[in-house]
Design a protein around this motif. Structure first.
Motif, short mmCIF file in Angstrom:
data_model
loop_
_atom_site.label_atom_id
_atom_site.label_comp_id
_atom_site.label_asym_id
_atom_site.label_seq_id
_atom_site.Cartn_x
_atom_site.Cartn_y
_atom_site.Cartn_z
N ILE A 331 0.84 -1.21 0.00
CA ILE A 331 0.00 0.00 0.00
C ILE A 331 0.87 1.25 0.00
O ILE A 331 0.63 2.21 -0.76
N ILE A 332 1.90 1.28 0.85
CA ILE A 332 2.79 2.44 0.91
C ILE A 332 3.48 2.67 -0.43
O ILE A 332 3.61 3.80 -0.92
N ALA A 333 3.93 1.57 -1.05
CA ALA A 333 4.61 1.70 -2.35
C ALA A 333 3.66 2.28 -3.40
O ALA A 333 4.05 3.16 -4.20
N ALA A 334 2.40 1.82 -3.41
CA ALA A 334 1.44 2.31 -4.39
C ALA A 334 1.09 3.78 -4.13
O ALA A 334 0.98 4.58 -5.07
N LEU A 335 0.91 4.13 -2.86
CA LEU A 335 0.57 5.51 -2.53
C LEU A 335 1.74 6.46 -2.78
O LEU A 335 1.55 7.62 -3.18
N TRP A 339 1.26 9.77 -4.75
CA TRP A 339 1.27 11.00 -3.96
C TRP A 339 2.67 11.57 -3.72
O TRP A 339 2.88 12.36 -2.80
N GLN A 340 3.63 11.19 -4.51
CA GLN A 340 5.00 11.63 -4.23
C GLN A 340 5.17 13.14 -4.30
O GLN A 340 6.08 13.70 -3.67
N GLN A 341 4.27 13.82 -4.98
CA GLN A 341 4.36 15.27 -5.08
C GLN A 341 3.47 15.98 -4.06
O GLN A 341 3.43 17.21 -4.01
N SER A 342 2.75 15.22 -3.26
CA SER A 342 1.80 15.82 -2.31
C SER A 342 2.51 16.23 -1.02
O SER A 342 3.18 15.41 -0.38
N PRO A 343 2.39 17.50 -0.60
CA PRO A 343 3.03 17.95 0.65
C PRO A 343 2.49 17.20 1.87
O PRO A 343 3.24 16.90 2.80
N LEU A 344 1.20 16.88 1.87
CA LEU A 344 0.63 16.16 3.02
C LEU A 344 1.24 14.77 3.15
O LEU A 344 1.51 14.29 4.25
N SER A 403 -7.01 19.43 -0.78
CA SER A 403 -5.88 18.50 -0.82
C SER A 403 -6.35 17.05 -0.78
O SER A 403 -5.85 16.20 -1.52
N ILE A 404 -7.35 16.77 0.07
CA ILE A 404 -7.87 15.41 0.16
C ILE A 404 -8.52 15.00 -1.16
O ILE A 404 -8.33 13.88 -1.65
N ALA A 405 -9.29 15.91 -1.74
CA ALA A 405 -9.97 15.60 -3.00
C ALA A 405 -8.96 15.31 -4.10
O ALA A 405 -9.14 14.38 -4.91
N GLU A 406 -7.88 16.10 -4.15
CA GLU A 406 -6.86 15.88 -5.17
C GLU A 406 -6.15 14.55 -4.95
O GLU A 406 -5.89 13.81 -5.91
N MET A 407 -5.82 14.23 -3.70
CA MET A 407 -5.14 12.97 -3.41
C MET A 407 -6.05 11.77 -3.71
O MET A 407 -5.58 10.74 -4.23
N GLU A 408 -7.35 11.88 -3.41
CA GLU A 408 -8.28 10.80 -3.73
C GLU A 408 -8.40 10.62 -5.25
O GLU A 408 -8.53 9.50 -5.74
N ARG A 409 -8.34 11.76 -6.00
CA ARG A 409 -8.39 11.66 -7.46
C ARG A 409 -7.19 10.92 -8.00
O ARG A 409 -7.31 10.06 -8.88
N LEU A 410 -6.01 11.25 -7.43
CA LEU A 410 -4.77 10.60 -7.90
C LEU A 410 -4.76 9.11 -7.57
O LEU A 410 -4.15 8.31 -8.30
N ALA A 411 -5.46 8.71 -6.47
CA ALA A 411 -5.45 7.30 -6.06
C ALA A 411 -6.67 6.53 -6.56
O ALA A 411 -6.84 5.35 -6.23
N LEU A 414 -6.46 2.96 -7.98
CA LEU A 414 -6.15 1.80 -7.11
C LEU A 414 -7.45 1.09 -6.75
O LEU A 414 -8.32 1.65 -6.10
N GLU A 415 -7.59 -0.15 -7.17
CA GLU A 415 -8.84 -0.89 -7.01
C GLU A 415 -9.27 -1.02 -5.55
O GLU A 415 -10.45 -1.03 -5.22
N TRP A 416 -8.29 -1.10 -4.65
CA TRP A 416 -8.59 -1.34 -3.24
C TRP A 416 -8.80 -0.05 -2.44
O TRP A 416 -9.17 -0.08 -1.28
N PHE A 417 -8.54 1.13 -3.04
CA PHE A 417 -8.57 2.38 -2.30
C PHE A 417 -10.00 2.76 -1.92
O PHE A 417 -10.92 2.71 -2.75
N GLY A 418 -10.19 3.14 -0.64
CA GLY A 418 -11.50 3.54 -0.16
C GLY A 418 -11.62 5.04 -0.01
O GLY A 418 -11.96 5.74 -0.95
N LYS A 419 -11.33 5.56 1.18
CA LYS A 419 -11.40 7.00 1.40
C LYS A 419 -10.18 7.44 2.21
O LYS A 419 -9.51 6.62 2.87
N LEU A 420 -9.91 8.74 2.18
CA LEU A 420 -8.75 9.31 2.85
C LEU A 420 -9.21 10.26 3.95
O LEU A 420 -10.12 11.07 3.74
N GLU A 421 -8.60 10.13 5.12
CA GLU A 421 -8.85 11.04 6.23
C GLU A 421 -7.51 11.59 6.68
O GLU A 421 -6.48 10.92 6.61
#
Length: 431
Positions: A331-335, A339-344, A403-411, A414-421
């Motif tokens: 999961i970390i490798a995929a994210l 998200w490598q360009q995401s400051p969060l 930021s959350i919306a953009e990160m969710e768009r980028l992910a 990923l078939e297994w991705f649910g939501k980001l908090e």
């Protein structure tokens, strides 16, 4: 799995000594009575007494068998036998039960042949006199006494092996009853009563032997506890508020003690340590209610997977995903790739994963597909850059949501991705 305490080990050793002591007393009695009946039977010319004496001496073999089975069957678990050695006692119970069946058959058959010869043949029996009748009465009282003493210890320890040996002593006492009836009948001129009594005794002994052998066989094939007892155990677990469900309860017995496996349903987002604590409390509650429980193996479930039970597992649908949900490293490798360009993402101090509907669900269940929800933890007092990012996220809701919306768009790919908090964590320094 619960482990044996020093107190349990001491109790087991004490029970073992008590079992061996009563067996040795019975063996000594068998030896004395067997020799006495052989000698007196020879003196008075009673074949019935001689046969009964041989029967008593043969009990020494079963007594020795019980001593060996008790010694090895009550040894502590080891690497080769992690569940213990109690099945040795169960096997011994099966052997003794089978032996009782054989003894019953021999007593009954001999009684039939003897009655036939006495009533229609040329067989005659000499008068036994007071000596022959007296030793039969003494033998009867002695074997009945050792039966009651052994049965008391057997029920106290819940040992089927000792119970089988007790009934083996009772079979000797009952065969002596047949001999005594025959001796008295012979003294009164009705010697055929010996054979009739032997047939009745054979039926009684056979019934006990069949019951013991049946119970031992059921234990050897891991027969579950009665449904009523399983239901009571499940209700006991559900009385703990933190336990939301209990399923896949599997039970078996080992020489009088109960081994249990169960799945406990708990709140899905508690910590691993809290789930473990709930399990410990559940085991303590069960053992207080059911003292025969020795080992309880529990599995903590964050979601209800009771539909995956062994009874209907083959008929269930396959998971929505073709592959199991990925583990943390994947999961970390995929994210990181997304998200490598995401400051969060770069400012994170921790990552909590929540697996949702990870278990297979039936095809007709209205449930979301298995997925992983991400809780991204940001530091409250780490490096200056990370702290500024965290504070901005914490105080600017619009920025955080964007930021959350953009990160969710980028992910989204990923078939297994649910939501980001996002959560800002304050580090508490303990003294």
């Amino acid at each position: 799995m619960t482990q044996s305490s020093p107190a349990d080990a001491a109790s087991t050793a004490s029970a073992k000594r008590e079992a061996q002591r009563i067996t040795l007393i019975g063996a000594a009695l068998d030896g004395v009575l067997g020799v006495a009946k052989l000698v007196i039977g020879k003196l008075v010319g009673s074949q019935a007494l001689i046969a009964d004496g041989i029967h008593s001496l043969s009990d020494l073999v079963t007594d020795a068998f019980v001593l060996v089975a008790t010694h090895y069957g009550r040894q502590a678990p080891d690497r080769s036998h992690p569940w213990g050695h109690e099945r040795i006692e169960t096997l011994g119970t099966l052997v003794l039960g089978s032996l009782l069946l054989a003894v019953a058959g021999a007593i009954g058959w001999e009684g039939i042949l003897r009655s036939w010869e006495l009533m229609f043949g040329s067989l005659t029996i000499p008068l036994p006199g007071a000596l022959g009748i007296g030793i039969a009465i003494i033998s009867l009282l002695g074997k009945e006494g050792i039966f009651r003493a052994t049965l008391k210890v057997a029920r106290k320890q819940k040992s089927k092996l000792l119970e089988a040996n007790a009934w083996h002593s009772r079979s000797d006492a009952l065969s002596t009853v047949a001999v005594l009836i025959g001796l008295i009948g012979t003294q009164l001129g009705a010697s055929w009563l010996d054979g009739i009594a032997a047939v009745v005794v054979g039926v009684m002994v056979g019934k006990i032997g069949a019951s013991l052998a049946w119970e031992a066989s059921r234990e050897l094939i891991d027969t579950a506890l009665p449904r009523e007892q399983q239901h009571a155990m499940r209700e006991c677990l559900l009385s703990l508020p933190e336990v939301r469900g209990a399923h896949d309860l599997r039970s078996r017995t080992l020489a009088g003690r109960i081994v249990l496996e169960v799945h406990l349903l708990v709140a899905p987002r508690i910590s691993v340590s809290e789930g473990h604590a709930i399990g410990h409390h559940a085991v303590a509650l069960l053992k207080a209610e059911f003292p025969q429980l020795s080992d309880v193996l529990y599995h903590i479930d964050p979601e209800d997977d009771s539909h995956l039970g062994q009874a209907n597992q083959a008929s269930q649908a396959q998971p929505t995903l073709k592959q199991p949900l990925p583990l943390r490293s994947d999961i970390i490798a995929a994210l990181e790739e997304c998200w490598q360009q995401s400051p969060l993402w770069q400012a994170r101090s921790g990552l909590t994963l929540h697996y949702v509907n990870h278990a297979t669900t039936p095809a007709d269940t209205d449930s979301s597909a298995p997925h992983v929800d991400i809780l991204l933890e940001l530091p409250g007092d780490a490096t200056q850059a990370a702290s500024e990012t965290a504070q901005q996220c914490n105080h600017d809701a619009d920025s955080r949501n964007a930021s959350i919306a953009e990160m969710e768009r980028l992910a989204a790919g990923l078939e297994w991705f649910g939501k980001l908090e996002i959560g800002v964590m304050s580090h508490i320094h303990q003294r």
